[in-house]
Design a protein around this motif. Structure first.
Motif, PDB file in Angstrom:
ATOM      1  N   CYS A   6      -7.934  -3.135   9.076  1.00 34.40           N
ATOM      2  CA  CYS A   6      -6.853  -4.088   8.823  1.00 34.40           C
ATOM      3  C   CYS A   6      -6.970  -5.310   9.722  1.00 34.40           C
ATOM      4  CB  CYS A   6      -5.512  -3.407   9.044  1.00 34.40           C
ATOM      5  SG  CYS A   6      -4.142  -4.527   8.803  1.00 34.40           S
ATOM      6  N   PRO A   7      -6.962  -6.483   9.138  1.00 32.83           N
ATOM      7  CA  PRO A   7      -7.086  -7.683   9.965  1.00 32.83           C
ATOM      8  C   PRO A   7      -5.813  -8.028  10.716  1.00 32.83           C
ATOM      9  CG  PRO A   7      -6.925  -8.300   7.673  1.00 32.83           C
ATOM     10  CD  PRO A   7      -6.945  -6.805   7.713  1.00 32.83           C
ATOM     11  N   ASN A   8      -4.721  -7.447  10.316  1.00 36.68           N
ATOM     12  CA  ASN A   8      -3.454  -7.894  10.887  1.00 36.68           C
ATOM     13  C   ASN A   8      -2.702  -6.805  11.619  1.00 36.68           C
ATOM     14  OD1 ASN A   8      -3.106 -10.548  10.610  1.00 36.68           O
ATOM     15  ND2 ASN A   8      -1.359 -10.433   9.236  1.00 36.68           N
ATOM     16  N   MET A  51      -3.237   0.814  -3.603  1.00 35.85           N
ATOM     17  CA  MET A  51      -2.361  -0.335  -3.742  1.00 35.85           C
ATOM     18  C   MET A  51      -1.383  -0.039  -4.866  1.00 35.85           C
ATOM     19  SD  MET A  51      -2.522  -3.093  -2.095  1.00 35.85           S
ATOM     20  CE  MET A  51      -3.469  -3.741  -0.744  1.00 35.85           C
ATOM     21  N   CYS A 101       1.681  -7.458   6.623  1.00 40.96           N
ATOM     22  CA  CYS A 101       0.563  -7.143   5.731  1.00 40.96           C
ATOM     23  C   CYS A 101       0.187  -8.351   4.886  1.00 40.96           C
ATOM     24  CB  CYS A 101       0.971  -5.997   4.821  1.00 40.96           C
ATOM     25  SG  CYS A 101      -0.267  -5.580   3.620  1.00 40.96           S
ATOM     26  N   LEU A 102      -1.102  -8.561   4.725  1.00 39.24           N
ATOM     27  CA  LEU A 102      -1.591  -9.666   3.904  1.00 39.24           C
ATOM     28  C   LEU A 102      -1.835  -9.235   2.471  1.00 39.24           C
ATOM     29  CD1 LEU A 102      -4.390 -10.922   6.279  1.00 39.24           C
ATOM     30  CD2 LEU A 102      -2.257 -12.062   5.876  1.00 39.24           C
ATOM     31  N   VAL A 103      -1.645  -7.974   2.188  1.00 37.89           N
ATOM     32  CA  VAL A 103      -1.974  -7.398   0.888  1.00 37.89           C
ATOM     33  C   VAL A 103      -3.418  -7.744   0.510  1.00 37.89           C
ATOM     34  CG1 VAL A 103      -1.030  -6.854  -1.357  1.00 37.89           C
ATOM     35  CG2 VAL A 103       0.399  -7.924   0.309  1.00 37.89           C
ATOM     36  N   CYS A 104      -4.301  -7.562   1.481  1.00 36.64           N
ATOM     37  CA  CYS A 104      -5.679  -7.942   1.218  1.00 36.64           C
ATOM     38  C   CYS A 104      -6.466  -6.788   0.628  1.00 36.64           C
ATOM     39  CB  CYS A 104      -6.337  -8.402   2.501  1.00 36.64           C
ATOM     40  SG  CYS A 104      -6.371  -7.142   3.763  1.00 36.64           S
ATOM     41  N   GLY A 105      -5.997  -5.583   0.812  1.00 36.59           N
ATOM     42  CA  GLY A 105      -6.694  -4.452   0.233  1.00 36.59           C
ATOM     43  C   GLY A 105      -7.858  -3.927   1.055  1.00 36.59           C
ATOM     44  N   LEU A 106      -8.067  -4.456   2.225  1.00 41.13           N
ATOM     45  CA  LEU A 106      -9.208  -3.993   3.025  1.00 41.13           C
ATOM     46  C   LEU A 106      -9.011  -2.558   3.491  1.00 41.13           C
ATOM     47  CD1 LEU A 106     -10.073  -7.107   5.189  1.00 41.13           C
ATOM     48  CD2 LEU A 106     -11.276  -6.219   3.217  1.00 41.13           C
ATOM     49  N   CYS A 107      -7.777  -2.164   3.737  1.00 40.00           N
ATOM     50  CA  CYS A 107      -7.533  -0.804   4.189  1.00 40.00           C
ATOM     51  C   CYS A 107      -7.889   0.188   3.080  1.00 40.00           C
ATOM     52  CB  CYS A 107      -6.086  -0.637   4.616  1.00 40.00           C
ATOM     53  SG  CYS A 107      -4.913  -1.294   3.436  1.00 40.00           S
ATOM     54  N   SER A 142      -1.598  -4.002  10.657  1.00 39.68           N
ATOM     55  CA  SER A 142      -0.389  -3.652   9.919  1.00 39.68           C
ATOM     56  C   SER A 142      -0.156  -2.154   9.842  1.00 39.68           C
ATOM     57  CB  SER A 142      -0.474  -4.193   8.491  1.00 39.68           C
ATOM     58  OG  SER A 142      -0.838  -5.523   8.512  1.00 39.68           O
ATOM     59  N   ILE A 143      -1.121  -1.363  10.277  1.00 42.42           N
ATOM     60  CA  ILE A 143      -0.961   0.088  10.178  1.00 42.42           C
ATOM     61  C   ILE A 143      -0.974   0.683  11.577  1.00 42.42           C
ATOM     62  CG2 ILE A 143      -1.923   2.205   9.235  1.00 42.42           C
ATOM     63  CD1 ILE A 143      -3.281   0.470   7.109  1.00 42.42           C
ATOM     64  N   TYR A 157       3.635   1.713   8.328  1.00 46.95           N
ATOM     65  CA  TYR A 157       3.112   0.549   7.611  1.00 46.95           C
ATOM     66  C   TYR A 157       4.012  -0.643   7.923  1.00 46.95           C
ATOM     67  CZ  TYR A 157       2.004  -2.357   3.522  1.00 46.95           C
ATOM     68  OH  TYR A 157       1.649  -3.375   2.688  1.00 46.95           O
ATOM     69  N   ILE A 196       0.839  -1.201   0.000  1.00 48.90           N
ATOM     70  CA  ILE A 196       0.000   0.000   0.000  1.00 48.90           C
ATOM     71  C   ILE A 196       0.872   1.247   0.000  1.00 48.90           C
ATOM     72  CG2 ILE A 196      -1.914  -1.134   1.160  1.00 48.90           C
ATOM     73  CD1 ILE A 196      -1.087   0.322   3.715  1.00 48.90           C
TER      74      ILE A 196
HETATM   75  S1  SF4 Z   1      -3.550  -4.649   2.812  1.00 51.20           S
HETATM   76 FE1  SF4 Z   1      -4.694  -5.687   4.394  1.00 51.20          FE
HETATM   77  S2  SF4 Z   1      -3.191  -6.384   5.840  1.00 51.20           S
HETATM   78 FE2  SF4 Z   1      -2.187  -4.892   4.543  1.00 51.20          FE
HETATM   79  S3  SF4 Z   1      -2.390  -2.991   5.650  1.00 51.20           S
HETATM   80 FE3  SF4 Z   1      -4.122  -3.107   4.277  1.00 51.20          FE
HETATM   81  S4  SF4 Z   1      -5.733  -4.060   5.470  1.00 51.20           S
HETATM   82 FE4  SF4 Z   1      -3.829  -4.418   6.533  1.00 51.20          FE
END
Ligand code: SF4
Ligand code: SF4
Lengths: 376, 195, 365
Positions: B76-78, B123, B106-112, B80-81, B101, B53
């Motif tokens: 963020c599930p993890n 991203m 980071c899971l690179v999930c894109g939820l943020c 990471s921020i 960051y 990100i």
């Molecule tokens: S991409 Fe997912 S894990 Fe990474 S910072 Fe964003 S929400 Fe968190």
């Protein structure tokens, strides 16, 4: 011990010889540890030890909101990421009563079938490698690359996609999506014939798989095997047919079933499944509405109402089921995952008894185990 | 007779497999390998390709769009921020003091990115992110802001942060006062250790 | 000078003469000659293995739609050099509970047996390091010393997988040696000698693969299969079987000791191909068709050594081709195949050969 080949005699007082297969072994594909009891080359018994990649995902689910759990479901069986996402999405949708737009349903089907194909492609390559042929591995990956490219174009990621979400899919597909997928289906159909030419027609493969590791339907059912492992034994059970979800009832396809239950049957079933998946993808592409929403409006934090919800999907390795208990909060009270690999693995010791080490590798390969799925 | 038929069929299968591999051997044009570092310049990644990100800057003002609302932190599930904020005296808006960051988590999930309502996060497809140690992966994303330069000494230890404690160090305090002189508040990832 | 390339036997003779003159005695000349040969052979072995490994990787790559090594040197030709340096520079580990003496001896044994075999190969007219009137028999005998090394190495490693691999390989090599030997012996009555140079010379009129009616072709097929098994190559690589035995007998070996096994494997491929080329395809003898003198003269333009290496290269390619196409057989299937099919077939072949020779059935006489 019903599967011991006729020409194998085991001295009852043979000195026990144990070998440790794994956790670092080329053909356990991940960190599975098998304690193998041998008499010469013959396998007398196998005890699987699992848990090397246990991450406690079920427990983690209790501390994560519905949205946040999606990335983790991708990391169960990473080769059926879309299907696992879908299972969780379906559970949430059932719980919160969310309607999924039609276009999104079709996209989900296409994505799922693509990932089934990509999973089987990988399996095919690895199967070849387990049996000592290296080239299939590269060919399998060559074709899988195309699927991954399609995924990357739409989802941004190649493996743990996190694309299907509660209420639909995260964003609409890439503008080239339809063209790419059609191109892929046209490209891949002849490639399955090539797979046949390289491996299926090979007498060594046939000799090594036919009749090897028969898992009879009764035992399979007792252990809760699903997917190709079960269907190879002649049990016609496919979640997409028997407990349809999404828009699968609109699709015209056959479940791949074989009767013998041996490694060859499992091999054939998977190849046939790829063909059927192509068929489903083509139909879905024909039927998909050209435009429309792909995601229902959902709150950022979805409240999961009181109650118990079950969702199941047919993942590449079998039935993936998800049991969700809600208590009216945004965090679920309990999530139980039923992964296909775990049940399939539990039938392994029964199946390999009396076969040789090389057959153990074959059988394990045709069971198609993915360790993160088993350990969770 | 049976054995002859079987032998012939077996031979045919073997030969057809050999024909296939030789076919590819004889046609070098079918090679699909990409020579990666060499083709770096011609490498095309899909638009949506996501690898990590990044904060988005407003082209006109040269400022980051982020208003330090903390939605991404919550999404963020993890965890990471990590985010600390202050009120900009000029615009009377909140701005990130340090947008940390943790790429290593980071899971690179894109939820943020999805959670951000202010078009402040995106991203990027910059995938060459290898580093020698996990510490190198912790990055301050608003690094162009003068007060958020490369001082990473006070971050990365807050896996289970205490919400009430101010995490300011004296050096950072003077830094901030020099630049802004505004009050600060810390947004920490929520504590998800099982109760 | 130029004629030496074609008439290497003359080169050797002149060299011997000159050496005898220089040193004053025939014995001393022989000693010097052998030392030169040993030095040349050592260099040749290293070079050969490197080239073969490089070719193997390129063949594998292109069969799999890859490019193989590309980075070190143009088209990666220095890759194997780099790998060799790495292997030499690595620390050679001996497992704690291994039988250290046997463990260290085993790779030498394997390597030495392959190395010794090389000295009988006729590279060109007169160019054999040891001319021996039972060369063919001797090579078959020496080659089987290698299996001792494999057995010893697997046993001494004190690793269960290694023992399994060693046992497999012992059983396999000993079985397939029979077929390989019988396949070669079936051709022997046709040329009536066991000296390699004479075998080559006997093929002036045509190669034995077609001159010996049917027997030649059958013998060649049997020998190709059996020798692939003897080299522990796919589809008979059950002794290594890395997807089953994680490397089999050489699981515990590293660095130079591993390199020796590896080297021996590739030299063995070369040797079996060279034997096959010599016995069935006329060795360094150029391809001749009776009556077509112009064509024959064109073929003669290529020096014999090129013919030899060309033939060997084709046969080596076939072995590699097998490897990158076929899966591996199971150990019991392997044994069944040998004892139930290949062995009887080679016996039949031998009988046929006897009949053909006694009836005087030669082609292209
Ligand atoms: S991409 Fe997912 S894990 Fe990474 S910072 Fe964003 S929400 Fe968190
Ligand atoms: S959600 Fe967007 S605006 Fe809010 S803190 Fe995160 S990046 Fe900044």
């Amino acid at each position: 011990m019903s599967n011991i080949p006729a020409d194998t005699s085991i001295e009852p007082d043979f000195e026990d010889y144990y070998v440790n297969m794994g956790p670092q072994h080329p053909s356990t594909h991940g960190v599975l540890r098998l304690i193998v009891k041998l008499a010469g080359e013959t396998v007398l018994g196998v005890t699987p030890h699992i848990g090397f990649v246990h991450r406690g995902i079920e427990k983690m689910a209790e501390a994560l909101t519905a949205q946040q759990f999606f990335p983790l479901t991708s990391r169960l069986d990473y080769l059926s990421a879309h299907m696992n996402n879908w299972a969780w999405a379906m559970a949430i949708e059932k719980a919160a009563g969310i309607e999924v737009p039609e276009r999104a349903e079709y996209i989900r089907i296409i994505m799922s079938e693509l990932s089934r194909i990509s999973s089987h492609q990988l399996w095919w390559g690895v199967f070849g490698m387990d049996l000592g042929a290296f080239t299939p591995f590269l060919y399998g990956f060559r074709d899988r690359e195309r699927v991954n490219d399609i995924f990357e174009k739409t989802c941004g990621v190649r493996l743990t996609m996190n694309y299907i979400c509660a209420g639909g899919v995260r964003e609409d597909v890439d503008r080239d999506f339809e063209k790419d997928v059609r191109e892929f289906t046209d490209y891949f159909e002849p490639m399955i014939d090539e797979y046949d030419r390289l491996l299926s027609g090979n007498i060594i493969i046939q000799e090594r798989t036919k009749g090897v590791g028969v898992l009879d339907p009764e035992t399979a059912k007792q252990y809760g095997c699903t997917g190709p492992t079960l269907r190879a034994g002649g049990v016609d059970y496919d979640v997409r047919k028997n407990r349809p979800y999404g828009l699968y009832p609109r699709m015209d396809f056959k479940t791949a079933v074989a009767t013998e239950g041996d490694s060859w049957a499992r091999y054939v079933v998977r190849l046939e499944e790829m063909r059927q998946s192509l068929k489903i993808i083509r139909q879905a592409l024909d039927q998909i509405p050209a435009e429309g929403p792909v995601r229902a409006k959902t709150p950022m934090n979805i409240k999961i109402p009181d109650g118990h919800y079950l969702s199941r999907v047919e993942a590449a390795r079998g039935e993936f089921a998800l049991y969700l208990v809600g208590n009216g909060k945004i965090l679920p009270q309990r999530v139980k995952l039923r992964s296909p690999g775990f049940s399939n693995l539990s039938a392994l010791p029964e199946t390999v008894k009396g076969w040789r080490i090389a057959d153990l590798v074959t059988i394990m390969s045709t069971f198609d185990l993915v360790m993160p799925d088993i350990d969770r | 007779m049976n054995i002859f038929v079987k032998t012939l069929r077996g031979l045919k299968g073997l030969l057809s497999g050999m024909g296939l591999t030789f076919g590819y051997f004889a046609r070098p044009s079918k090679v699909i390998t990409q020579q990666y570092p060499e083709n770096r310049n011609t490498l095309k990644l899909p638009e949506r390709s996501q690898a990590r990100i990044d904060l988005i800057k407003n082209a006109e003002t040269g400022r980051y769009n982020c208003i330090a609302c903390g939605l991404c932190v919550k999404a963020c599930p993890n965890n990471s921020i990590e985010l600390t904020k202050f009120k900009d005296p000029e615009t009377k808006k909140f701005r990130p003091e340090k947008f940390v960051y943790h790429f290593e988590r980071c899971l690179v999930c894109g939820l943020c990115v999805e959670a951000c309502k202010f078009d402040a996060l995106r991203m990027t497809s910059e995938f060459e992110t290898a580093a020698w140690s996990p510490d190198d992966l912790v990055e301050i994303l608003n690094k162009d802001d003068p007060w958020a330069h490369d001082d990473k000494s006070d971050i990365g230890q807050q896996t289970a942060p205490d919400k009430n404690e101010q995490t300011a160090s004296p050096a950072r305090d003077t830094d901030r006062q020099e630049h802004t002189g505004a009050e600060e508040k810390t947004i920490q990832p929520k504590d998800r250790s099982p109760k | 000078m130029e004629s030496y390339i074609y008439r290497t036997d003359k080169l050797i003779l002149d060299l011997t003469e000159w050496l005898t003159e220089a040193t004053g005695s025939a014995f001393a000349a022989e000693v010097v000659k052998m030392s030169i040969a040993a030095a040349v052979l050592s260099a040749f072995v290293g070079l050969l293995a490197m080239i073969l490994i490089y070719i193997e990787r390129k063949v594998a790559g292109h069969m799999q739609q890859r490019v193989g090594p590309m980075r070190v040197g143009p088209h990666g030709i220095l890759q194997t050099v780099a790998d060799s340096i790495k292997l030499v520079a690595k620390e050679g580990l001996t497992p704690k509970n291994a039988d250290a003496f046997i463990f260290n001896l085993a790779p030498l044994l394997v390597f030495a047996s392959s190395f010794a075999c090389l000295s009988f190969i006729p590279f060109s007219p007169g160019m054999t390091i040891v001319s021996f009137n039972v060369g063919l028999l001797f090579i078959l005998g020496i080659a089987s010393v290698g299996v001792l090394g494999i057995l010893a190495g697997g046993w001494a490693s004190n690793n269960k997988w290694s023992v399994l691999g060693a046992m497999r390989s012992g059983a396999q090599i000993i079985s397939y040696e029979l077929s390989a030997t019988l396949a070669l012996l079936a051709i022997v009555p046709f040329f009536g000698t066991l000296d390699f140079q004479e075998i080559v010379l006997s093929q002036q009129k045509g190669w034995w693969i077609w001159r010996a009616p049917g027997v030649g072709l059958l013998g060649f097929l049997i020998y190709t299969i059996a020798s692939t098994a003897e080299c522990n190559r796919t589809p008979f690589d059950i002794a290594e079987g890395e997807s089953e035995l994680t490397g089999g007998f050489h699981t515990e070996y590293s660095a130079m000791k591993f390199a020796m096994f590896f080297l021996a494997e590739f030299i063995n491929i070369f040797i079996v191909s060279a034997i096959s080329a010599t016995v069935f395809f006329g060795g360094w003898m150029p391809f001749h068709i009776e009556g077509l003198d112009t064509l024959n003269r064109v073929f003669d333009l290529l020096p014999p050594i090129v013919w030899f290496f060309g033939k060997v290269a084709c046969l080596v390619f076939v072995v590699m081709w097998f490897r990158w196409t076929f899966p591996r057989l199971r150990v019991d299937q392997l044994m069944h195949f040998e004892w139930k099919y290949l062995m009887p077939l080679s016996l039949i072949n031998l009988a046929l050969a006897a009949i053909a020779v006694s009836a005087g059935l030669y082609f292209f006489n």
